[in-house]
Design a protein around this motif. Structure first.
Motif, PDB file in Angstrom:
ATOM      1  N   ASN A 187       0.847  -1.203   0.052  1.00  0.00           N
ATOM      2  CA  ASN A 187      -0.227  -0.089   0.039  1.00  0.00           C
ATOM      3  C   ASN A 187       0.767   1.270  -0.225  1.00  0.00           C
ATOM      4  OD1 ASN A 187      -2.296  -1.488  -0.074  1.00  0.00           O
ATOM      5  ND2 ASN A 187      -2.641  -1.244   2.260  1.00  0.00           N
ATOM      6  N   MET A 188       1.997   1.178   0.881  1.00  0.00           N
ATOM      7  CA  MET A 188       2.784   2.418   0.854  1.00  0.00           C
ATOM      8  C   MET A 188       3.416   2.618  -0.383  1.00  0.00           C
ATOM      9  SD  MET A 188       6.157   2.910   3.275  1.00  0.00           S
ATOM     10  CE  MET A 188       5.435   2.312   4.742  1.00  0.00           C
ATOM     11  N   ASN A 189       3.963   1.627  -1.181  1.00  0.00           N
ATOM     12  CA  ASN A 189       4.483   1.839  -2.598  1.00  0.00           C
ATOM     13  C   ASN A 189       3.538   2.544  -3.813  1.00  0.00           C
ATOM     14  OD1 ASN A 189       6.764   0.661  -1.739  1.00  0.00           O
ATOM     15  ND2 ASN A 189       6.476  -1.493  -2.277  1.00  0.00           N
ATOM     16  N   GLU A 190       2.200   1.869  -3.489  1.00  0.00           N
ATOM     17  CA  GLU A 190       1.282   2.550  -4.453  1.00  0.00           C
ATOM     18  C   GLU A 190       0.889   3.887  -4.228  1.00  0.00           C
ATOM     19  OE1 GLU A 190      -1.929  -0.209  -3.921  1.00  0.00           O
ATOM     20  OE2 GLU A 190      -1.012  -1.979  -4.602  1.00  0.00           O
ATOM     21  N   ARG A 191       0.912   4.166  -2.923  1.00  0.00           N
ATOM     22  CA  ARG A 191       0.801   5.585  -2.603  1.00  0.00           C
ATOM     23  C   ARG A 191       1.889   6.514  -2.991  1.00  0.00           C
ATOM     24  NH1 ARG A 191       0.333   7.597   3.845  1.00  0.00           N
ATOM     25  NH2 ARG A 191       0.115  10.018   3.223  1.00  0.00           N
ATOM     26  N   LEU A 192       3.344   6.004  -3.012  1.00  0.00           N
ATOM     27  CA  LEU A 192       4.278   6.726  -3.553  1.00  0.00           C
ATOM     28  C   LEU A 192       4.275   6.722  -5.054  1.00  0.00           C
ATOM     29  CD1 LEU A 192       7.026   5.378  -0.752  1.00  0.00           C
ATOM     30  CD2 LEU A 192       6.108   7.837  -1.084  1.00  0.00           C
ATOM     31  N   GLY A 193       3.565   5.927  -5.755  1.00  0.00           N
ATOM     32  CA  GLY A 193       3.586   5.854  -7.182  1.00  0.00           C
ATOM     33  C   GLY A 193       4.470   4.817  -7.869  1.00  0.00           C
ATOM     34  N   PHE A 194       4.766   3.866  -7.065  1.00  0.00           N
ATOM     35  CA  PHE A 194       5.508   2.731  -7.679  1.00  0.00           C
ATOM     36  C   PHE A 194       4.528   1.790  -8.590  1.00  0.00           C
ATOM     37  CE2 PHE A 194       8.468   3.618  -4.234  1.00  0.00           C
ATOM     38  CZ  PHE A 194       9.618   2.949  -4.725  1.00  0.00           C
ATOM     39  N   VAL A 195       5.004   1.362  -9.635  1.00  0.00           N
ATOM     40  CA  VAL A 195       4.243   0.609 -10.670  1.00  0.00           C
ATOM     41  C   VAL A 195       4.715  -0.917 -10.498  1.00  0.00           C
ATOM     42  CG1 VAL A 195       3.758   0.210 -13.277  1.00  0.00           C
ATOM     43  CG2 VAL A 195       4.233   2.554 -12.185  1.00  0.00           C
ATOM     44  N   LYS A 196       3.739  -1.789 -10.533  1.00  0.00           N
ATOM     45  CA  LYS A 196       4.023  -3.163 -10.131  1.00  0.00           C
ATOM     46  C   LYS A 196       4.759  -3.621 -11.383  1.00  0.00           C
ATOM     47  CE  LYS A 196       1.373  -5.663  -7.563  1.00  0.00           C
ATOM     48  NZ  LYS A 196       0.170  -6.629  -7.036  1.00  0.00           N
ATOM     49  N   MET A 197       5.511  -4.862 -11.258  1.00  0.00           N
ATOM     50  CA  MET A 197       6.117  -5.790 -12.414  1.00  0.00           C
ATOM     51  C   MET A 197       5.776  -7.229 -12.081  1.00  0.00           C
ATOM     52  SD  MET A 197       9.845  -3.695 -11.833  1.00  0.00           S
ATOM     53  CE  MET A 197      10.705  -4.522 -13.125  1.00  0.00           C
ATOM     54  N   PRO A 198       6.177  -8.010 -12.703  1.00  0.00           N
ATOM     55  CA  PRO A 198       5.881  -9.474 -12.497  1.00  0.00           C
ATOM     56  C   PRO A 198       6.464  -9.881 -11.309  1.00  0.00           C
ATOM     57  CG  PRO A 198       6.650  -8.977 -14.909  1.00  0.00           C
ATOM     58  CD  PRO A 198       7.007  -7.764 -14.273  1.00  0.00           C
ATOM     59  N   GLU A 199       5.424 -10.602 -10.597  1.00  0.00           N
ATOM     60  CA  GLU A 199       6.071 -11.325  -9.405  1.00  0.00           C
ATOM     61  C   GLU A 199       7.264 -12.387  -9.432  1.00  0.00           C
ATOM     62  OE1 GLU A 199       2.684 -13.099  -7.655  1.00  0.00           O
ATOM     63  OE2 GLU A 199       1.760 -11.160  -7.282  1.00  0.00           O
ATOM     64  N   TRP A 200       8.000 -12.455  -8.398  1.00  0.00           N
ATOM     65  CA  TRP A 200       9.045 -13.526  -8.426  1.00  0.00           C
ATOM     66  C   TRP A 200       8.564 -14.438  -7.460  1.00  0.00           C
ATOM     67  CZ3 TRP A 200      13.830 -13.905 -11.148  1.00  0.00           C
ATOM     68  CH2 TRP A 200      14.129 -13.022 -11.721  1.00  0.00           C
ATOM     69  N   ILE A 201       8.916 -16.038  -7.845  1.00  0.00           N
ATOM     70  CA  ILE A 201       8.373 -17.065  -7.026  1.00  0.00           C
ATOM     71  C   ILE A 201       9.696 -17.605  -6.305  1.00  0.00           C
ATOM     72  CG2 ILE A 201       7.241 -19.225  -6.622  1.00  0.00           C
ATOM     73  CD1 ILE A 201       5.644 -18.348  -9.291  1.00  0.00           C
ATOM     74  N   LEU A 202       9.775 -17.850  -5.087  1.00  0.00           N
ATOM     75  CA  LEU A 202      10.889 -18.527  -4.647  1.00  0.00           C
ATOM     76  C   LEU A 202      10.452 -20.119  -4.238  1.00  0.00           C
ATOM     77  CD1 LEU A 202      13.588 -18.753  -2.804  1.00  0.00           C
ATOM     78  CD2 LEU A 202      12.099 -18.295  -0.685  1.00  0.00           C
ATOM     79  N   PHE A 203      11.075 -20.917  -4.785  1.00  0.00           N
ATOM     80  CA  PHE A 203      10.883 -22.389  -4.833  1.00  0.00           C
ATOM     81  C   PHE A 203      11.939 -23.159  -3.909  1.00  0.00           C
ATOM     82  CE2 PHE A 203       8.611 -21.434  -8.747  1.00  0.00           C
ATOM     83  CZ  PHE A 203       7.559 -22.558  -8.626  1.00  0.00           C
ATOM     84  N   GLU A 204      11.527 -24.310  -3.349  1.00  0.00           N
ATOM     85  CA  GLU A 204      12.487 -24.685  -2.462  1.00  0.00           C
ATOM     86  C   GLU A 204      12.456 -26.204  -2.487  1.00  0.00           C
ATOM     87  OE1 GLU A 204      13.963 -24.521   2.114  1.00  0.00           O
ATOM     88  OE2 GLU A 204      11.801 -23.638   1.780  1.00  0.00           O
ATOM     89  N   LYS A 205      13.285 -27.031  -2.215  1.00  0.00           N
ATOM     90  CA  LYS A 205      13.341 -28.559  -2.415  1.00  0.00           C
ATOM     91  C   LYS A 205      14.200 -28.958  -1.367  1.00  0.00           C
ATOM     92  CE  LYS A 205      14.956 -32.311  -5.278  1.00  0.00           C
ATOM     93  NZ  LYS A 205      13.859 -33.118  -5.324  1.00  0.00           N
ATOM     94  N   ASN A 206      13.610 -29.852  -0.482  1.00  0.00           N
ATOM     95  CA  ASN A 206      14.131 -30.535   0.640  1.00  0.00           C
ATOM     96  C   ASN A 206      14.987 -31.604   0.011  1.00  0.00           C
ATOM     97  OD1 ASN A 206      15.241 -31.969   2.821  1.00  0.00           O
ATOM     98  ND2 ASN A 206      13.198 -31.649   3.874  1.00  0.00           N
ATOM     99  N   ILE A 207      16.448 -31.559   0.332  1.00  0.00           N
ATOM    100  CA  ILE A 207      17.305 -32.491  -0.497  1.00  0.00           C
ATOM    101  C   ILE A 207      17.434 -33.732   0.609  1.00  0.00           C
ATOM    102  CG2 ILE A 207      18.218 -30.916  -2.128  1.00  0.00           C
ATOM    103  CD1 ILE A 207      20.552 -30.600  -0.193  1.00  0.00           C
ATOM    104  N   LEU A 208      16.949 -33.726   1.673  1.00  0.00           N
ATOM    105  CA  LEU A 208      17.281 -34.846   2.494  1.00  0.00           C
ATOM    106  C   LEU A 208      16.025 -36.110   2.381  1.00  0.00           C
ATOM    107  CD1 LEU A 208      18.299 -33.004   5.818  1.00  0.00           C
ATOM    108  CD2 LEU A 208      19.436 -33.943   4.305  1.00  0.00           C
ATOM    109  N   GLU A 209      15.086 -35.648   1.509  1.00  0.00           N
ATOM    110  CA  GLU A 209      14.061 -36.618   1.417  1.00  0.00           C
ATOM    111  C   GLU A 209      13.827 -37.459   0.062  1.00  0.00           C
ATOM    112  OE1 GLU A 209      10.390 -34.226   0.900  1.00  0.00           O
ATOM    113  OE2 GLU A 209      10.453 -33.692   3.205  1.00  0.00           O
TER     114      GLU A 209
END
Length: 209
Positions: A187-209
Motif C-alpha cells: 500500500n505504501m509503494n502504491e501511494r508513492l507511485g510505484f508501478v507493479k512488475m511481474p512477481e518472483w516466486i521462491l521455490f524450495e526443495k528438501n534434499i534430505l527426502e
C-alpha cells in the motif's frame, strides 16, 4: 545443506514447470515494483519529517551518524529486528563482521544513501538503498520500523527520503520488492507511485527426502 532454493519470475512458465518436475515447491512470492524518481512529486509528503520532529524523531543518513561510536552495533541489531519479522523467506542471522561487509562498507552502500530514524540515542527505523551507477538505478531493499513505533508515518518518511536521494542524484529508477502478503508495504509503494512488475516466486526443495 538441507534444502536448495531457486527464484524465478512468475511469467516464466517453462522454468516453473522445470522446477516442479524436479520436486521443488513454492515457498513464497515477491511483488516487485519500480518508480522513476525524476518524476516523483514530494509535495504531498512535505510535512512528514516536521511531524516526526515534533515527536522527537529525526531521520539521518549513515554518514550523519558516523560520530556515534555505537552506530554499527545499533544498525546490526536494528537490521536483524526488522528483517526477522518480515513475511516470506526465513532470514538467517549474519555475524557482525558479515553484516558490516554487506550492509555498511560495501561499495553499493553509499553512507549518504541509507537512512535511519532516530529518537534520542535509539535507532528505531531503517531504509536501505543499493546503488548501481552503471545504469543509474537504485534498489530499495529493506525498510522497517520497530514494532512499538509503527503507524506513525516513519516508514513512509524513510521511503520518501530514499526516493529524494535518488531524484537529487540523477538516478532514473528505484526498484523494490515485497512479499505479496505484506499489504502495508505494498500500500505504501502504491501511494508513492510505484508501478507493479511481474512477481518472483521462491521455490524450495528438501534434499534430505
Amino acid at each position: 545443506p538441507i534444502s536448495v532454493t531457486a527464484h524465478t519470475r512468475a511469467d516464466r512458465d517453462r522454468t516453473i514447470a522445470f522446477l516442479i518436475r524436479r520436486g521443488f515447491v513454492e515457498n513464497c512470492r515477491e511483488s516487485d515494483s519500480a518508480l522513476n524518481p525524476l518524476e516523483f512529486d514530494p509535495s504531498p509528503f512535505s510535512k512528514l519529517e516536521e511531524q516526526l520532529l515534533s515527536k522527537g524523531i529525526v531521520i539521518k543518513s549513515f554518514r550523519e551518524l558516523e560520530s556515534d561510536p555505537n552506530r554499527d552495533q545499533k544498525l546490526y541489531e536494528l537490521n536483524w529486528e526488522i528483517s526477522s519479522e518480515l513475511p516470506g523467506e526465513q532470514e538467517t542471522k549474519r555475524d557482525f563482521e558479515t553484516f558490516l561487509k554487506e550492509e555498511v562498507s560495501a561499495n553499493y552502500r553509499l553512507p549518504e544513501a541509507n537512512f535511519v530514524a532516530v529518537k534520542g540515542d535509539e535507532y528505531i527505523g531503517l531504509a536501505n538503498l543499493m546503488t548501481y551507477d552503471a545504469d543509474k538505478s537504485v534498489f530499495h531493499d529493506l525498510t522497517g520500523v520497530k514494532r512499538e513505533y509503527r503507524r506513525m508515518g516513519i516508514g513512509l518518511a524513510l521511503k520518501v527520503r530514499a526516493i529524494l536521494f535518488a531524484k537529487n542524484n540523477g538516478y532514473t529508477s528505484v526498484k523494490t520488492g515485497n512479499e505479496v502478503n505484506n499489504r502495508p508495504a505494498l500500500n505504501m509503494n502504491e501511494r508513492l507511485g510505484f508501478v507493479k512488475m511481474p512477481e518472483w516466486i521462491l521455490f524450495e526443495k528438501n534434499i534430505l527426502e
